[in-house]
Motif scaffolding. Structure first.
Motif, PDB file in Angstrom:
ATOM      1  N   ASN A  40      17.208 -14.995   3.841  1.00  0.00           N
ATOM      2  CA  ASN A  40      16.885 -14.270   5.068  1.00  0.00           C
ATOM      3  C   ASN A  40      18.097 -14.042   5.956  1.00  0.00           C
ATOM      4  O   ASN A  40      17.998 -13.308   6.945  1.00  0.00           O
ATOM      5  CB  ASN A  40      15.832 -15.043   5.870  1.00  0.00           C
ATOM      6  N   SER A  41      19.231 -14.651   5.625  1.00  0.00           N
ATOM      7  CA  SER A  41      20.441 -14.481   6.429  1.00  0.00           C
ATOM      8  C   SER A  41      21.479 -13.703   5.622  1.00  0.00           C
ATOM      9  O   SER A  41      21.195 -12.599   5.182  1.00  0.00           O
ATOM     10  CB  SER A  41      20.956 -15.844   6.883  1.00  0.00           C
ATOM     11  N   PHE A  42      22.624 -14.284   5.394  1.00  0.00           N
ATOM     12  CA  PHE A  42      23.699 -13.556   4.726  1.00  0.00           C
ATOM     13  C   PHE A  42      24.066 -14.150   3.373  1.00  0.00           C
ATOM     14  O   PHE A  42      25.148 -13.902   2.850  1.00  0.00           O
ATOM     15  CB  PHE A  42      24.937 -13.505   5.628  1.00  0.00           C
ATOM     16  N   GLY A  43      23.147 -14.909   2.787  1.00  0.00           N
ATOM     17  CA  GLY A  43      23.418 -15.496   1.489  1.00  0.00           C
ATOM     18  C   GLY A  43      24.271 -16.744   1.603  1.00  0.00           C
ATOM     19  O   GLY A  43      24.824 -17.053   2.662  1.00  0.00           O
ATOM     20  N   GLY A  44      24.386 -17.491   0.494  1.00  0.00           N
ATOM     21  CA  GLY A  44      25.218 -18.680   0.512  1.00  0.00           C
ATOM     22  C   GLY A  44      25.089 -19.490  -0.769  1.00  0.00           C
ATOM     23  O   GLY A  44      24.243 -19.209  -1.630  1.00  0.00           O
ATOM     24  N   TRP A  45      25.946 -20.493  -0.899  1.00  0.00           N
ATOM     25  CA  TRP A  45      25.995 -21.346  -2.084  1.00  0.00           C
ATOM     26  C   TRP A  45      25.213 -22.635  -1.861  1.00  0.00           C
ATOM     27  O   TRP A  45      25.363 -23.296  -0.834  1.00  0.00           O
ATOM     28  CB  TRP A  45      27.439 -21.704  -2.413  1.00  0.00           C
ATOM     29  N   ILE A  46      24.392 -22.994  -2.866  1.00  0.00           N
ATOM     30  CA  ILE A  46      23.736 -24.302  -2.924  1.00  0.00           C
ATOM     31  C   ILE A  46      24.395 -25.082  -4.050  1.00  0.00           C
ATOM     32  O   ILE A  46      24.450 -24.608  -5.194  1.00  0.00           O
ATOM     33  CB  ILE A  46      22.228 -24.170  -3.174  1.00  0.00           C
ATOM     34  N   ILE A  47      24.921 -26.249  -3.732  1.00  0.00           N
ATOM     35  CA  ILE A  47      25.625 -27.080  -4.711  1.00  0.00           C
ATOM     36  C   ILE A  47      24.782 -28.336  -4.974  1.00  0.00           C
ATOM     37  O   ILE A  47      24.501 -29.106  -4.040  1.00  0.00           O
ATOM     38  CB  ILE A  47      27.019 -27.486  -4.212  1.00  0.00           C
ATOM     39  N   LEU A  48      24.378 -28.525  -6.210  1.00  0.00           N
ATOM     40  CA  LEU A  48      23.586 -29.694  -6.604  1.00  0.00           C
ATOM     41  C   LEU A  48      24.503 -30.708  -7.278  1.00  0.00           C
ATOM     42  O   LEU A  48      25.282 -30.366  -8.168  1.00  0.00           O
ATOM     43  CB  LEU A  48      22.469 -29.289  -7.561  1.00  0.00           C
ATOM     44  N   GLY A  49      24.404 -31.959  -6.814  1.00  0.00           N
ATOM     45  CA  GLY A  49      25.213 -33.028  -7.404  1.00  0.00           C
ATOM     46  C   GLY A  49      26.218 -33.612  -6.444  1.00  0.00           C
ATOM     47  O   GLY A  49      27.058 -34.428  -6.834  1.00  0.00           O
ATOM     48  N   ILE A  50      26.157 -33.211  -5.178  1.00  0.00           N
ATOM     49  CA  ILE A  50      27.056 -33.750  -4.160  1.00  0.00           C
ATOM     50  C   ILE A  50      26.218 -34.245  -2.989  1.00  0.00           C
ATOM     51  O   ILE A  50      25.343 -33.527  -2.488  1.00  0.00           O
ATOM     52  CB  ILE A  50      28.080 -32.702  -3.684  1.00  0.00           C
ATOM     53  N   GLN A  51      26.463 -35.457  -2.560  1.00  0.00           N
ATOM     54  CA  GLN A  51      25.714 -36.035  -1.457  1.00  0.00           C
ATOM     55  C   GLN A  51      26.612 -36.129  -0.227  1.00  0.00           C
ATOM     56  O   GLN A  51      27.773 -36.518  -0.319  1.00  0.00           O
ATOM     57  CB  GLN A  51      25.191 -37.430  -1.820  1.00  0.00           C
ATOM     58  N   LYS A  99      29.178 -33.708 -13.538  1.00  0.00           N
ATOM     59  CA  LYS A  99      28.745 -32.321 -13.671  1.00  0.00           C
ATOM     60  C   LYS A  99      28.066 -31.883 -12.378  1.00  0.00           C
ATOM     61  O   LYS A  99      27.184 -32.571 -11.861  1.00  0.00           O
ATOM     62  CB  LYS A  99      27.766 -32.171 -14.838  1.00  0.00           C
ATOM     63  N   VAL A 100      28.492 -30.727 -11.870  1.00  0.00           N
ATOM     64  CA  VAL A 100      27.965 -30.188 -10.612  1.00  0.00           C
ATOM     65  C   VAL A 100      27.501 -28.760 -10.861  1.00  0.00           C
ATOM     66  O   VAL A 100      28.165 -27.994 -11.559  1.00  0.00           O
ATOM     67  CB  VAL A 100      29.046 -30.227  -9.506  1.00  0.00           C
ATOM     68  N   LEU A 101      26.343 -28.410 -10.282  1.00  0.00           N
ATOM     69  CA  LEU A 101      25.780 -27.062 -10.434  1.00  0.00           C
ATOM     70  C   LEU A 101      25.893 -26.295  -9.120  1.00  0.00           C
ATOM     71  O   LEU A 101      25.637 -26.843  -8.039  1.00  0.00           O
ATOM     72  CB  LEU A 101      24.309 -27.136 -10.842  1.00  0.00           C
ATOM     73  N   GLY A 102      26.273 -25.025  -9.224  1.00  0.00           N
ATOM     74  CA  GLY A 102      26.340 -24.160  -8.051  1.00  0.00           C
ATOM     75  C   GLY A 102      25.472 -22.935  -8.238  1.00  0.00           C
ATOM     76  O   GLY A 102      25.437 -22.341  -9.324  1.00  0.00           O
ATOM     77  N   PHE A 103      24.733 -22.562  -7.198  1.00  0.00           N
ATOM     78  CA  PHE A 103      23.864 -21.378  -7.242  1.00  0.00           C
ATOM     79  C   PHE A 103      24.133 -20.537  -5.996  1.00  0.00           C
ATOM     80  O   PHE A 103      23.984 -21.023  -4.867  1.00  0.00           O
ATOM     81  CB  PHE A 103      22.384 -21.784  -7.263  1.00  0.00           C
ATOM     82  N   TYR A 104      24.536 -19.296  -6.209  1.00  0.00           N
ATOM     83  CA  TYR A 104      24.718 -18.394  -5.071  1.00  0.00           C
ATOM     84  C   TYR A 104      23.413 -17.644  -4.824  1.00  0.00           C
ATOM     85  O   TYR A 104      22.925 -16.909  -5.688  1.00  0.00           O
ATOM     86  CB  TYR A 104      25.846 -17.387  -5.309  1.00  0.00           C
TER      87      TYR A 104
END
Length: 525
Positions: A40-51, A99-104
């Protein structure tokens, strides 16, 4: 996003377009809020595997990365959890043995995007996900019809709802500044339908046509709070300002967008290039690069605003900058609009009406030209504050050698008004325009030197009385006859204004009627 860029992100304190989630074996439940807010905004990256723990980031990695990726993508693309399918870009990172996953998550063109039900609609504010209000959700639904709403016909309207004087002035302006365009040769009815001011089928006004040329009482039937706000604030913010404002555009100053443009430009040009002799239209070869830039910003605000929003287009002129607030977000990221020079107007008819009289660019949003002109003018570039439902363009003014704190107690505001003969030989319209240009600084002078309070300045004095008081401050020996000639009214009208100002105990007469002078009275503490 490369691995290097990812690691650099982790060194920043907060991000509007980047979110980390600990996801050892399962997808965290709060990730859906971030998916919604990025969409709903301008998009962005979600990174799974980092706390994230406070300001520290722990790279924990994920187990069974392939399954986690498939589950996440299946949920977003399936169309069951979310109201529309979401198609992210995926990235796999290996940091050490983790291992880290990124989703734009791209910005959506079909907002609002929510999961399970509409109550779960989120927007991005700073580095957080916030639940959208009902008003914000309504704005998103309007954005689904970007470029359509103001092209619709307004029921039970006709050409009689438009202000004929505005149309005549517009056509005269077009004939002078765009003489070769074919619209100049058309009869009135054909002209209005060709410009889509009047709908060709129903013969009703389009929304844009009504906003641009309408009579105020007719516009307010459909837009009850129709206004274009402009305030002049004597400070760098409200906190250090001597008063909330020294001038505010009132709804009596204009009836429609065409008239509002001129009233706004008239005020803005005073703080950009007072040394230039300009036409009231704000157009011509004499325009400096600075004025071209602010004109572009002003027209962009007027033609791309969301007139259905609760807020209104607003210009705030501070002592160090001009801010243009536009209700309504951009259709795409600013970088994409600039890179591809895209022209996706929210209100295409308004855009065309401004373009046909050479007040707007023929292509794109004009950001590049505005930025270059402003940089040429004072070596700074405009700053942008973007959200999904608004855009603020801030343009820094040239540095004044006089300290802001002292500007209102200085007599520099009188510069250019040393000779009364010049005013006596000019037209009243020209004189009034010049007097308006220094009135805001003059009211600060009244406060700082004579202790006149804001209520008298903003509420008790009419515009004519304010001009009479200003003339007295400029020329203490001025006569009633000279005042009347300068502002274009009768001597009896001037006398009434003087009586009113005397009643407010703002002036006194020192000496005889023929040889005496006027004096502004210092107010008691």
């Amino acid at each position: 996003m490369t691995k290097k860029e990812l690691l650099k992100k982790l060194s920043d304190l907060e991000w509007e377009d980047f979110e980390v989630k600990a996801a050892k074996s399962t997808i965290p439940k709060d990730v859906w809020e971030t998916v919604s807010s990025f969409s709903n905004s301008f998009g962005g990256w979600i990174i799974l595997g980092i706390q994230q723990k406070g300001k520290d980031f722990l790279i924990e990695g994920v187990n069974n990365a392939e399954k986690l990726e498939q589950d996440f993508l299946a949920t977003l693309r399936g169309g069951q959890k979310f109201n529309i399918p979401i198609l992210p870009n995926c990235k796999f990172y290996k940091i050490g043995d983790k291992k880290v996953l990124g989703f734009y998550i791209p910005p959506s063109s079909k907002k609002p995007v929510y999961y399970n039900n509409q109550a779960n609609t989120f927007i991005r504010k700073g580095s957080g996900d916030l639940r959208a209000s009902s008003e914000e959700i309504d704005a998103m639904f309007r954005d689904q019809s970007f470029g359509v709403k103001t092209s619709e016909a307004v029921k039970n309207t006709s050409v009689t709802n438009l202000k004929s004087k505005s149309i005549r002035e517009y056509r005269d302006y077009m004939s002078r500044f765009n003489p070769t365009v074919g619209y100049n040769q058309k009869e009135l009815d054909d002209f209005l339908t060709s410009m889509r001011v009047i709908d060709s089928s129903s013969k009703e006004c389009t929304v844009a046509g009504l906003l641009f040329f309408g009579q105020r009482n007719q516009i307010e039937k459909f837009f009850p709070d129709f206004r274009i706000d402009l305030l002049e604030i004597p400070g760098t913010n409200y906190g250090d300002s001597l008063s909330r404002y020294t001038f505010r555009l009132t709804e009596d100053d204009y009836e429609n967008l065409w008239e509002a443009y001129f009233e706004c430009f008239k005020r803005i040009r005073k703080v950009v290039d007072i040394q230039f002799q300009l036409s009231n239209e704000g157009f011509g070869e004499e325009l400096s690069t600075g004025l071209k830039a602010v004109r572009e910003a002003l027209v962009n605000m007027l033609m791309h605003a969301d007139y259905y929003a609760q807020s209104c287009p607003r210009v705030r002129i501070f002592s160090n900058r001009i801010e243009f607030y536009n209700p309504g977000g951009l259709p795409k990221l600013l970088s994409e609009l600039k890179e591809k020079d895209l022209s996706i107007p929210r209100n295409p008819i308004l855009a065309k009406l401004f373009r046909m009289v050479k007040l707007a660019e023929n292509a794109g949003f004009g950001f590049d030209k505005m930025e270059q002109n402003w940089k040429d003018y004072n070596q700074t570039t405009p700053e942008y504050d973007m959200s999904f439902d608004s855009v603020i363009v801030s343009m820094q003014l040239k540095t004044n050698t006089t300290k802001d704190a002292d500007v209102h107690s200085s007599i520099d505001w009188k510069k250019g008004f040393e000779n009364i003969t010049e005013l006596l030989n000019s037209t009243p319209e020209f004189n009034l325009d010049r007097l308006r240009g220094i009135y805001g600084v003059f009211t600060g002078y009244l406060r700082g030197i004579y202790g006149v309070n804001d209520k008298i300045i903003n509420e008790s004095l009419s515009e004519r009385e304010g001009n009479v008081l200003l003339l007295i401050a400029l020329f203490p020996s001025i006569t009633r006859q000279e005042m009347a000639k300068i502002v274009g009214v009768s001597i009896s009208t001037i006398e009434k204004s003087l009586q009113r100002i005397r009643k407010l105990k703002l002036i006194t007469r020192v000496g005889a009627d023929k040889t005496g002078i006027w004096k502004i009275v210092k107010q008691k503490e």
